[in-house]
Scaffold this active site. Structure first.
Site, short mmCIF file in Angstrom:
data_model
loop_
_atom_site.label_atom_id
_atom_site.label_comp_id
_atom_site.label_asym_id
_atom_site.label_seq_id
_atom_site.Cartn_x
_atom_site.Cartn_y
_atom_site.Cartn_z
N HIS A 2 0.83 -1.21 0.00
CA HIS A 2 0.00 0.00 0.00
C HIS A 2 0.86 1.26 0.00
CE1 HIS A 2 -4.15 -1.63 0.82
NE2 HIS A 2 -3.41 -2.71 1.06
N ARG B 23 -3.35 1.99 -10.03
CA ARG B 23 -4.32 1.11 -9.37
C ARG B 23 -4.77 1.72 -8.04
NH1 ARG B 23 -2.42 -4.00 -7.74
NH2 ARG B 23 -4.45 -4.99 -8.14
N LYS C 180 4.70 -5.70 -10.31
CA LYS C 180 4.12 -6.20 -9.06
C LYS C 180 5.23 -6.88 -8.27
CE LYS C 180 0.30 -9.15 -7.38
NZ LYS C 180 1.02 -10.20 -6.64
#
Length: 312
Positions: free
Chosen positions: A84, A135, A241
């Protein structure tokens, strides 16, 4: 009260905070209460990442963390990046450029099939923004997170509350200006991995001294550990990612080569409290309002929570 272990510096690993300032304050007070003063004042504090999103007070949480080194100058503080935090940093321009000179937009292609469902951010500055920043600030098209049993708060990252903590609606490009420079500096300085030698931990044989590796999610099994450590230390933002920050099953266990060397691997991220030998997963909260934020104290492996009450 915990016993002081003069032979080993106290190491405290604090799980995901996710914007819950009151929980963080209560946890900190409980740690001060149960750890002998001299041990607490000189402790190593490892924050396992995910300071933002879900809870209401991201801005206040960052202020609290930034102030710790001046308030507790004899402690040493390690601030890991969670997935996050990385995404938040990517949105406000607080991550390093890709080391090979490529562009952040090159991180999009692998996951393009998810763009429509996740509603990737397309506002100001998106053209050269890392995938995770898009995102994070996007507007997810489904309302309900079936895995967590909660409604999404703005994006797949539940970033709406972070925007609100800076006085802005979710997805506003004004956040790039509203986040203070000291917060951007904090985000940019977060480490993806921390390694430390000679950390004491209670075992069946007594206190043993081991190498400790702290990483938000864990290290991938079946992949070379040294290669993983290398790119994590380098904060290689070419990667769309980063599995050790955001993986689940792939990073749950200690890789086999580290099992052989008796290495402690400590993480948050997984929404669980799991202590199994040298694998420590400290995220009892998972960012959910009803759950406590937890910490583990080494060498004793004592678990301390924000909800603990103590009778004087």
């Amino acid at each position: 009260m915990m016993m002081s272990k003069n032979s080993s510096r106290v190491v405290i690993c604090i799980g995901d905070i996710h914007g819950y300032m009151t929980k963080l304050q209560n946890l900190w007070s409980n740690l001060e209460r149960v750890i002998p003063a001299s041990d607490f004042e000189n402790a190593r504090i490892i924050f396992l990442g995910d300071y933002c999103d879900r809870g209401p007070d991201t801005r206040k949480v960052l202020d609290f963390l930034i102030d710790l080194p001046s308030k507790y100058p004899n402690q040493s503080h390690v601030f890991l990046a969670g997935n996050h935090d990385f995404a938040f940093a990517a949105f406000v321009g607080a991550i390093p450029p890709p080391p090979d000179g490529s562009e952040f937009r090159d991180t999009w292609a692998e996951f393009e099939a998810s763009e429509e469902r996740e509603g990737w951010y397309k506002g100001y500055g998106y053209q050269n923004m890392h995938l995770q920043g898009r995102r994070w600030a996007g507007k997810i098209t489904v309302r309900f997170n079936a895995v967590k049993g909660t409604e999404y708060q703005g994006s797949i990252y539940d970033a709406g509350t972070t925007f609100q903590s800076y006085g802005l609606p979710h997805g506003s490009p004004e956040l790039m200006k509203a986040v203070p420079d000291e917060h951007k500096k904090f985000l940019s300085n977060l480490v993806w991995i921390h390694e430390e030698d000679n950390v004491g931990i209670d075992t069946e044989k007594g206190v043993e001294f081991c190498k400790l590796i702290a990483v938000h999610g864990g290290l991938e099994r079946g992949k070379d550990v040294e290669e993983q450590i290398k790119y994590l230390k380098a904060k290689d933002t070419r990667i769309p990612k980063v599995e050790p920050l955001s993986g689940r099953k792939s990073v749950w266990d200690i890789p086999e080569e580290l099992r052989k060397t008796g290495t402690i691997v400590v993480s948050g991220h997984h929404g669980k409290l799991h202590v199994d030998g040298l694998r420590l997963i400290i995220d009892q909260g998972g960012g959910l309002p009803q759950n406590p934020v937890a910490a583990i104290v080494l060498p004793s492996k004592t678990i301390v929570r924000d909800t603990d009450t103590h009778n004087c």
